[in-house]
Structures are given as structure tokens and as C-alpha cells.
Design a protein around this motif. Structure first.
Motif, PDB file in Angstrom:
ATOM      1  N   GLY A  37       0.805  -1.206   0.000  1.00  0.00           N
ATOM      2  CA  GLY A  37       0.000   0.000   0.000  1.00  0.00           C
ATOM      3  C   GLY A  37       0.840   1.260   0.000  1.00  0.00           C
ATOM      4  N   GLU A  38       0.189   2.367   0.352  1.00  0.00           N
ATOM      5  CA  GLU A  38       0.824   3.685   0.261  1.00  0.00           C
ATOM      6  C   GLU A  38       0.837   4.357   1.627  1.00  0.00           C
ATOM      7  OE1 GLU A  38       0.730   8.085  -0.178  1.00  0.00           O
ATOM      8  OE2 GLU A  38      -0.929   6.797   0.460  1.00  0.00           O
ATOM      9  N   HIS A  54       4.748   7.206  -0.331  1.00  0.00           N
ATOM     10  CA  HIS A  54       5.665   6.079  -0.525  1.00  0.00           C
ATOM     11  C   HIS A  54       4.849   4.822  -0.787  1.00  0.00           C
ATOM     12  CE1 HIS A  54       9.072   8.489   0.959  1.00  0.00           C
ATOM     13  NE2 HIS A  54       8.210   8.970   1.844  1.00  0.00           N
ATOM     14  N   GLN A  55       5.313   3.979  -1.715  1.00  0.00           N
ATOM     15  CA  GLN A  55       4.574   2.786  -2.128  1.00  0.00           C
ATOM     16  C   GLN A  55       5.309   1.527  -1.707  1.00  0.00           C
ATOM     17  OE1 GLN A  55       1.536   3.166  -3.811  1.00  0.00           O
ATOM     18  NE2 GLN A  55       1.234   0.990  -3.399  1.00  0.00           N
ATOM     19  N   SER A  73      -3.213  -0.630   3.312  1.00  0.00           N
ATOM     20  CA  SER A  73      -1.863  -0.261   3.736  1.00  0.00           C
ATOM     21  C   SER A  73      -1.464  -1.189   4.874  1.00  0.00           C
ATOM     22  CB  SER A  73      -1.798   1.198   4.201  1.00  0.00           C
ATOM     23  OG  SER A  73      -1.940   2.076   3.115  1.00  0.00           O
TER      24      SER A  73
END
Length: 340
Positions: free
Chosen positions: A183-184, A188-189, A199
Motif C-alpha cells: 500500500g501507500e 511512498h509505495q 496499507s
């Protein structure tokens, strides 16, 4: 609890949201203990009485931490799944995955195996033989992520997320190490490819440090403690090992590690999982290892498993039981009761 460590002063910083509403604590749940697989103990904060609060998550199992002697380590031999994803994250020890699509691999400290069961798969999760022989510290987490109706029949898939692929971040003041698995988070991924928007973060909060991070307002938010103690939410509600906080609405999560961390697994700080996802809000029918939308689909999954149509590419050693009086799943008694 080594997982993945780093010097927080050298990592990208997650911004501390200004003027964001910090989510309050709606509920605290203490995980119950039960046996799974070949007889290993897990702590399970959910499912429970209010599964809707965890949507799109279905189950969280905390495996260990336990110190196995030689010959004691156990796992979950071949069993079926349909309709969701399993995400297994290892902190200590090792786990080996094999499935009927040919997917699989060995995961060790800091690595994650992500299996999309989708239309159906057979798999096994076992400690490797060398670990069984010598014993050692074993600690991990398995999360079940639901799939929406439109993706229930997606082909099975396996992702091997190595420890070095995890995105490492720091809190704004360097007092917490964040491991972004999927997730994010603040732009940031993570490396995990998700079909349901979620996430998944493992954070180590230094004793006395405060962690505040932005969180999507449309996601739910859960905080589970792997080791140590601290406080969470706008009201700074105490939370310790084996407890889960279900948070209310808002745009930020706030946590503070206790100044004294005396648990053996929390010498470096308070170890917590931050989980959130976009609720699916669809009917959930579940029976052991099958999670669908209707009872008819569950009956179809059982029939497909018994007849060999589920995970049909499995090797010879996976010959199914077919007699009606034999069990068709490895689900827990509590899960079976939920479906009655």
C-alpha cells in the motif's frame, strides 16, 4: 525480533500531518488463543463479534513468539482456500510455502509471502526441515484480505516479497522505524501488489517516542501490538502485546511508545502493526478456508474441493478426500460456528 532494521536518521521521513484529525480509539480487543494447523498456537484478535469493523480484513493470526525445541516446530499441511488473499509476514524463524499453481518459496526474517487464492488454490505452510531439526525462535503474522465480488474468481497468484524489498521509512523526528510492506504511506509505495486497496506497516516506536502519520480518511484503521506497550489515539489509550485497537474516523494515526519497555521482544521499542483498507461493504459468507458472498458459493467451493476441481493442478500427493463423512476444511471451530 530482528525483522529489518536500519538507522532511522538515514531514511526518508514521513511527514507529520498538521491540523489533521487524529483518529480516536473506538474499541480495544484482546486476542484469544487457539490451535491451528498441526497444533501450533496463535493469538487471534479477529474475526470476532464485529467483523465489519475490520473490513476488508478477515482474520489476523499472531504466530508466536515461541522458542521451539528440536522437533517441535509445526505448520499447516496441504489445505484449500478460495475467495481472498493470505499475507504471511515473518519476524523470526522461517516458513516454507508451496501451492498447486507451482508458486512458493522460503521466507525468513523480514520477508512476506502473499498468496492470492482467488478462484481456488491448495497450499501448505510449513517450517523448513532444518528449522524443525534444530528448533529456534519463531514469530510471524498472517493476515487474510478479502476480495470483492468482482475479483473472487481471479486466477491464483503468489508473490515473494523479500526483506530487502520492504520500503523503510522514518517518523518525522527519527524516533520510529516504519517498514512499508504494502500500500501507500505519505506518497511512498510498498512492494506488495494489492487487489483490495490496503496499507500494511510494521513500526518500531522507540521508548518514549511519538509516531504520527497521515492516514487516508476513506480507510479504516487498526493497530495491533506485537510486543511492548504504549498508547494510541487522540485520547492516548493504553495498548499492549496481543491487543488490537480499532480506530474511529480521522486523517492521522498517533501512537506513543512507553518509556519503559521490559518485554524481551521489545528491547528496541514498541512493535506494532498499522493496518488499514478500503471497506468492501459486501455480504460475507465464510466456512473455514472459503470466503465468498453467498452460502451457495460456499457449498460450491466445498463441492469443488471434494471433487478435485479446486486447485486441480495440484501434484499427486494432494489427492482429495471424497467421502461425505470426512472433513472438508481446516477451519477453526469458531469459524464454523460463525456460519451457522
Amino acid at each position: 525480533m530482528p525483522a529489518v532494521t536500519a538507522d532511522t536518521l538515514t531514511l526518508p521521513r514521513v511527514s507529520q500531518p498538521a491540523d489533521a484529525t487524529v483518529r480516536p480509539v473506538a474499541k480495544v480487543v484482546t486476542a484469544h488463543r487457539q490451535l491451528e494447523g498441526e497444533g501450533f498456537q496463535v493469538r487471534r484478535p479477529f474475526p470476532g463479534t464485529d467483523l465489519a469493523a475490520a473490513d476488508p480484513f478477515l482474520l489476523l493470526d499472531h504466530l508466536g513468539a515461541v522458542e521451539y525445541g528440536p522437533g517441535e516446530a509445526k505448520g499447516a499441511p496441504w489445505h484449500p482456500h478460495r475467495g481472498f488473499e493470505t499475507v504471511t509476514y515473518m519476524l523470526d524463524g522461517a516458513f516454507e510455502h508451496r501451492d498447486s499453481t507451482g508458486g512458493g518459496g522460503l521466507i525468513t526474517e523480514g520477508a512476506t509471502q502473499w498468496m492470492t487464492a482467488g478462484a481456488g488454490v491448495l497450499h501448505s505452510e510449513l517450517p523448513p526441515q532444518d528449522f524443525v531439526t534444530r528448533g529456534g525462535l519463531f514469530h510471524g503474522v498472517q493476515l487474510w484480505v478479502n476480495l470483492p465480488r468482482s475479483l473472487k474468481w481471479t486466477p491464483a497468484r503468489y508473490q515473494d516479497i523479500r526483506a530487502g524489498e520492504t520500503v523503510l521509512l522514518s517518523s518525522a523526528d527519527g524516533g520510529a522505524l516504519l517498514r512499508l510492506i504494502a500500500g501507500e504511506l505519505d506518497g511512498h509505495q510498498g512492494p506488495g501488489v494489492t487487489r483490495t486497496p490496503i496499507s500494511y506497516v510494521h513500526a518500531t516506536v522507540s521508548p518514549g517516542a511519538r509516531l504520527t502519520v497521515p492516514w487516508p480518511a476513506e480507510f479504516n484503521a487498526l493497530v495491533y501490538v506485537l510486543a511492548g506497550r504504549g498508547t494510541v489515539g487522540a485520547e492516548q489509550r493504553p495498548l499492549e502485546e496481543g491487543q488490537l485497537a480499532v480506530l474511529g474516523p480521522g486523517e492521522a494515526l498517533s501512537l506513543t511508545g512507553s518509556a519503559l519497555q521490559d518485554h524481551n521482544g521489545s528491547r528496541n521499542g514498541w512493535e506494532v502493526l498499522l493496518l488499514g483498507g478500503l471497506p468492501i461493504r459486501e455480504p460475507v459468507a465464510r466456512y473455514g478456508p472459503f470466503v465468498m458472498n453467498t452460502r451457495a458459493e460456499i457449498l460450491q467451493a466445498v463441492e469443488d474441493f471434494q471433487s478435485g476441481r479446486l486447485g486441480a493442478s495440484a501434484p499427486e500427493e494432494l489427492a482429495h478426500r471424497t467421502t461425505a463423512d470426512e472433513p472438508v476444511d481446516r477451519g477453526t471451530n469458531s469459524e464454523r460456528r460463525e456460519e451457522r
